[in-house]
Design an enzyme around this catalytic site. Structure first.
Site: not given
Ligand SMILES: Nc1ncnc2c1ncn2[C@@H]1O[C@H](COP(=O)(O)OP(=O)(O)OP(=O)(O)O)[C@@H](O)[C@H]1O
Ligand SMILES: [Mg+2]
Length: 804
Positions: A686, A729
């Protein structure tokens, strides 16, 4: 013997006579006896007045007190009185020594005593070799006789052996023989020593035989007596020992009690048989042996696991909801799903239900363990917890076989015993931290525990009999999902707990953590409080976490300080903690406030990462240096992350003309990408768009916006692919003061999980391609066109040229 008036010829003697009742006196022997009869006393006195000689003859019947002459043997012995002692009762004790045989011819009564007329009989024998042999025989027989006789002193024999004259020898031996009066008399009446030798031999033979038989009988009797005595003694001793230890009765009691317990336990058939078998074994073991201890332990375990007992389950879903809300703030979706899960469980046979095991996944301190406790409370079941962190041995779950010294059951059975009911809520904490080594794979054992089709007959190695786990409700927790073996994951209904926003944390602190800690520290909630600003300060400056674990710890630490003040100032002390008190109570702030106004920089991009402890911000730095196009990666990057760095670089190269970068840059420069906090391992795809952004910024010398954070996987062709952990996140971005978050478009659906207050304060940019990312993240709208000076610039300014 007839009493006649005595006419004596020359070798006739006249001596006072003492009739003897039960002895025969032989010549050459000394003998003591007591004289009591009147006639005898007179006889003795007469002798003492004369030459101290006396004639001793045995009466035929010992019982007669006043024997007539014919009742006294004619053959007797002439003896010398060696000693006489008048006893107080008038009797006289005599010690006499026989000198010769005598034959009585006549008796007369003179002054009340008997006087015997007698002739001395003396037969001498020649000492021939034959007689000597005969004598030797008799001596050795006598020796045997003495040895066998129980009460004959050995010295007696010594004194006889020395005698060398046959007459004397036979008389000495005869005197010592313990035979009847008649036999003795017959010896006395055998005048010829040679004949006496023969008679003695026969007599000794007979006596010895008798003695031998006696002795044999005696020994047998003695042996039997000894045996019986020994047994008796040992028995008595054992009784005494057991009494002393108080064990005998104890053992009986213990066995009785155990039997009773086995009966009452109502175990399943197989277990019951095991228990009975073990009881039998235990019964024959010495109670204090090590073996018995092992056996007793085993029985104890068998008896103490809950075979039947169960808690009565509360089936009211409204009540469950109430309890969950009482114990936890927020977590609406999770609570909802728990209630749904409980509802489905009620309707469907949970044995056939796929994903019948709840698994809470999330960072530390978000309430996984406490949710499970709440569920137990809401269902009215017992709660037990096992931490699987670091469990690497199958035996920890399933126990050791009993053949191992110090074996005991595995965690599952131990916890069932602790629960005491067969339907508890069983929390398997940290399933993701379980590891595997040569001692067997614990996850396979766990699989059996969790498999609803198998766990009705769970086999613990120690118990060695099936135990039914099918009524247990298992709940697992994990920080991350990926280390859990797929087979296990497949059985779980995963519920994610991402972490809390600032607002949520404030609410949790106010409603739960503060009251709880005040109570724990014995502080009155009416007198002590933390202002909202103070709580916020603690959250922002002293913790940086997804959950509330450290927050709780800091609050506890404040409470400790307050408690100390109470002790010092007295019970009336009260205090409200304000912002300005915090640094005094907790020390220098551990974290700076979120850096909202981060300056734009070239070659530095902010990524969003997802770790075990929740969302994180990862700064990615890139720099150039002269070289040959090598790509260096540092900061403990995992394989996947390294590959995605390569992909990012390839993409930038493929776009170089569009971005206005010199095609040849990779021939002249090395590139170094570093992700700080190098000690923490990082992995995953990611960070792809973040690294690509940092590279693009570096090579185009365009700064990256300071308030933008991003996450997304990149393909070689510049597509942005979705990633996991969006909520974590985003929360981290929010926590750390980011304004704009770039996310892959495919992750749009995940934004639904993000709390409203966070959604409102952040700008989300959903992207499909890397070009869009660069447009948003770089300060300039379009990448600069390459100018002639670019090369030169890079050449002369390095490495300083990359920073502004
Ligand atoms: N939503 C919430 N409402 C109230 N209290 C909460 C909430 N979330 C967590 N807590 C409290 O925070 C503390 C830590 O929670 P808990 O021990 O359940 O964390 P955890 O997720 O199990 O962490 P770990 O992964 O470290 O085991 C507990 O005291 C718990 O009661
Ligand atoms: Mg926990």
């Amino acid at each position: 013997m007839s009493q006649t008036s005595l006419t004596l010829d020359d070798n006739t003697e006249r001596l006072p006579l003492v009739p003897l009742r039960d002895v025969v006196v032989f010549p050459y022997t000394m003998i003591p006896f007591v004289v009591g009869r009147r006639s005898s006393l007179l006889a003795v006195e007469r002798a003492l007045q004369g030459d101290k000689r006396i004639f001793l003859s045995t009466q035929r019947d010992a019982k007669i007190d006043d024997p007539k002459p014919e009742e006294i043997n004619t053959i007797g012995t002439v003896a010398n009185i060696v000693q006489s002692l008048k006893l107080p009762n008038g009797n006289i004790k005599l010690l006499v020594e026989g000198s010769a045989r005598g034959r009585v011819h006549g008796l007369e009564s003179v002054d009340g005593c008997l006087i015997a007329a007698l002739t001395l009989i003396e037969v001498k024998a020649e000492l021939t070799p034959d007689i000597e042999t005969e004598m030797g025989k008799v001596v050795s027989l006598f020796e045997k006789y003495v040895k066998l006789s129980p009460n004959m002193p050995y010295e007696t024999m010594i004194s006889t052996i020395r005698v060398s004259e046959p007459g004397r020898l036979t008389d000495t031996i005869a005197a010592h023989l313990q035979v009847g009066i008649e036999e003795k008399q017959s010896l006395l009446e055998t005048f010829n020593p040679i004949e006496r030798l023969g008679l003695l031999t026969t007599m000794l033979d007979g006596e010895i035989e008798k003695l031998r038989v006696d002795r044999r009988i005696h020994q047998r009797v003695k042996k039997q007596m000894e045996k019986a005595q020994k047994e008796y003694y040992l028995n008595e001793k054992m009784k005494a020992i057991q009494q002393e230890l108080g064990r005998k009765d104890d053992k009986l009691n213990e066995m009785e009690e155990l039997k009773q317990r086995v009966q009452n336990a109502k175990m399943p058939k197989e277990a019951n048989e095991k228990a009975l078998q073990e009881l039998k074994r235990l019964e024959v073991m010495p109670p204090v042996s090590a073996e018995a201890t092992v056996s007793r332990n085993y029985l104890d375990w068998l008896l103490s696991v809950p075979w039947h007992k169960r808690s009565k389950e509360i089936r009211d879903l409204d009540f469950a909801e109430k309890v969950l809300n009482e114990d936890h703030h927020g977590l609406e979706k999770v609570k909802e799903r728990i209630i749904e899960f409980l509802a489905v469980r009620r309707l469907v046979n949970h044995k056939t239900m796929k994903g019948s095991i709840l698994c809470f996944v999330g960072p530390p301190g978000v309430g996984k363990t406490s949710l499970a406790q709440s569920i137990a409370r809401s269902m009215g079941r017992k709660f037990v917890r096992v931490s699987l962190g670091g469990v690497r041995d199958e035996a920890e779950i399933r126990g050791h076989r009993r053949t191992y010294i110090g074996a005991f059951p595995g965690q599952v059975i131990q916890m069932m015993k602790k629960a005491g009911t067969k339907n508890p809520i069983f929390l398997l904490d940290e399933v993701d931290k379980m590891s595997m080594d040569f001692r067997g794979d614990p996850s396979s054992a766990l699989l059996e525990v969790l498999d609803t089709e198998q766990n009705c007959s769970f086999l613990d190695h120690y118990l060695d009999t099936e135990f039914d786990l099918s009524q247990v409700m298992f709940i697992c927790t994990a920080n991350v999902l990926h280390p859990i073996p797929p087979a296990l994951k497949d059985r779980m209904e995963v519920l994610r707990l991402a972490g809390y926003t600032l607002l949520e944390k404030e609410a949790i602190a106010r409603r739960f953590l503060l009251p709880k800690q005040l109570k724990n520290h014995g502080l009155d909630p009416k007198k002590f409080d933390l202002e909202d600003g103070a709580i916020r300060d603690v959250i922002e400056k002293y913790t940086r976490e997804a959950g509330v674990r450290n927050l709780e710890r800091e609050i506890a630490s404040i409470c400790r300080k307050l408690a100390r003040r109470v002790v010092k100032e007295g019970p009336e002390f009260s205090f409200t903690v304000r912002s300005e008190h915090i640094s005094e109570l907790l020390g220098v702030p551990r974290f700076r406030s979120p850096n909202v106004d981060k300056k734009p920089e070239v070659g530095v991009a902010t990524g969003l990462a997802w770790t075990e402890v929740g969302g994180e911000i990862l700064t990615t730095e890139a720099t150039l240096m002269k070289g040959r196009g090598k790509l260096m990666l540092t900061g403990k990057l995992g394989d996947v992350m390294q590959e995605s760095a390569q992909a990012a670089l390839s993409f930038i190269r493929s776009r170089s003309s569009m971005l206005g970068i010199d095609d040849d840059f990779h021939r002249k420069f090395d590139i170094h990408i570093h992700v700080p906090e190098g000690a923490i391992p990082k992995d995953g795809p990611s960070a792809g768009i973040t690294m690509a952004t940092a590279l693009a910024s570096l090579l185009t010398k365009t700064p990256v916006r300071g308030d933008v954070a991003m996450t997304g996987e990149i393909t070689l062709r510049g597509k942005v692919l979705p990633i996991g952990g969006v909520k974590e996140k985003v929360l981290a971005a929010h926590r750390l003061g980011v304004r704009t978050v770039i996310l892959p478009r495919d992750n749009e659906k995940d934004l639904a999980d993000v709390p409203d207050d966070v959604q409102k304060s952040l700008e989300f940019r959903l992207v499909d391609t890397m070009d869009e990312v660069l447009q948003i993240a770089l300060e300039r709208e379009t990448a600069p066109k390459v100018d002639k000076e670019y090369d030169k610039d890079l050449n002369k300014g390095l490495p300083g040229s990359i920073t502004h």
